[in-house]
Write an enzyme that holds these catalytic residues in place. Structure first.
Site, short mmCIF file in Angstrom:
data_model
loop_
_atom_site.label_atom_id
_atom_site.label_comp_id
_atom_site.label_asym_id
_atom_site.label_seq_id
_atom_site.Cartn_x
_atom_site.Cartn_y
_atom_site.Cartn_z
N ASP A 58 -8.49 8.93 9.81
CA ASP A 58 -9.46 10.02 8.89
C ASP A 58 -10.71 9.81 10.17
OD1 ASP A 58 -11.01 11.24 6.87
OD2 ASP A 58 -11.59 9.52 5.81
C1 SPV Z 1 -12.20 10.15 1.19
O1 SPV Z 1 -11.38 9.97 0.21
O2 SPV Z 1 -11.77 11.05 2.31
C2 SPV Z 1 -13.60 9.99 1.22
C3 SPV Z 1 -14.07 8.97 0.39
O3 SPV Z 1 -14.45 10.59 1.81
S1 SPV Z 1 -14.01 7.45 1.34
O4 SPV Z 1 -12.90 7.11 1.84
O5 SPV Z 1 -14.66 6.42 0.71
O6 SPV Z 1 -15.04 7.64 2.51
MG MG Z 2 -13.46 11.85 3.34
#
Ligand code: SPV
Ligand code: MG
Length: 302
Positions: A58
């Site tokens: 991510d």
């Molecule tokens: C996501 O779900 O991608 C978010 C929330 O941005 S977090 O993972 O807490 O950043």
């Molecule tokens: Mg996110």
């Protein structure tokens, strides 16, 4: 035949409703359909979960057009439920944000959440340095998003990553004020503490007529009444379906691998018919009666 009327509430209606609202994470068409039929009133198209589903980190490893493809499948699979797309930093500057907003609107998505970090961002819970965007630069992105949207209902949420990056409350309030002035429809205040203290302190000090959204992943044992009392409008359950699917897939893969057989797996997994039901195969079977030549022919003869 006439299209069915669009009955879904807008994200703005959810943000302004007089009850605490919940968005449930989904990361592909299948999970979006499951969220919708479970009864949730809104979907969070999570960057963490979509990335995980694609097998990447991510950290903007999936391109924005790849994300767009995924959320389009989600849109089609959950036609009655508004989707808030996790748009990360907007994938660049104000101009990239504009293009993202236009494409999301064209594909029927109801809103985007943009976070005030530098592109490429990294997930808020990963170790490593979190680099914040200059607040005026980010306010410009919010303004650009609002200026270019076509529908009055398209929702732009500004997400504060200041607590994640370690800046104090007053700096977060200052940032939020600028984003509100730039036209943000709501402020999402994020925290990685295992108590809600940061978001509650923020909510206590926040005096603008602009709804607040939280993602209580790390403080999930807090009763919802605490959020209601704090005046928070919306809670995002951000990653629980992708995590549920990881556990289920690991268990099934391990069982089949160890037993070198599928004999005992059936009782642990969804039947094939459930896959067909979720894909709406019955609808295709029905429509084949209407549209394929062999059926039209035999119908006419009958
Ligand atoms: C996501 O779900 O991608 C978010 C929330 O941005 S977090 O993972 O807490 O950043
Ligand atoms: Mg996110």
């Amino acid at each position: 035949m006439k299209q069915e009327m669009n009955k879904r509430p807008t994200l703005l209606e959810l943000l302004r409703s007089d009850q605490l609202e919940f968005l449930m994470e989904a990361h592909n068409g299948l999970s979006a359909r499951i969220v919708e039929e479970t009864g949730f009133r809104g979907i969070w198209a999570s960057s963490l979960s979509i990335s995980a589903g694609l097998g990447v980190r991510d950290c903007n490893e999936a391109s924005w057009t790849q994300v767009l493809e995924v959320v389009e499948f989600m849109r089609d699979a959950a036609p009655q439920t508004p989707i808030l797309v996790d748009g990360d930093t907007g994938f660049g500057n104000f101009n990239n944000v504009r293009r993202l907003v236009r494409k999301l609107e064209q594909r029927g998505l109801e809103g985007v959440c943009l976070e005030d970090k530098k592109f490429p961002k990294r997930n808020s819970f990963t170790s490593g340095v979190q680099i914040l965007e200059d607040p005026e630069e980010f306010a410009g992105k919010i303004r650009a998003a609002k200026d270019c949207q076509n529908s009055g209902n398209f929702t732009v949420i500004a997400r504060l990553e200041g607590f994640i990056a370690g800046i104090p409350l007053h700096d977060n309030l200052d940032r939020a004020d600028r984003y509100y002035a730039a036209g943000a429809d709501a402020i999402l205040v994020h925290s990685k503490q295992n108590t809600p203290d940061e978001v509650l302190a923020f909510a206590e000090a926040w005096d603008r007529p602009c709804p607040l959204v939280i993602i209580p992943t790390t403080y999930g044992d807090t009763p919802n009444q605490v959020y209601i009392d704090a005046g928070i409008s919306m809670v995002v359950w951000a990653n629980h379906l992708v995590r549920a699917s990881i556990s289920a897939m690991q268990d099934a893969a391990r069982m089949i691998y160890e037993q070198k057989s599928i004999k005992h797996i059936e009782e642990h997994i969804a039947p094939i018919d459930e896959v067909f039901r979720l894909q709406k195969v019955d609808e295709l079977n029905r429509d084949e009666q209407l549209y394929t030549p062999e059926n039209v022919h035999s119908n006419n003869e009958g």
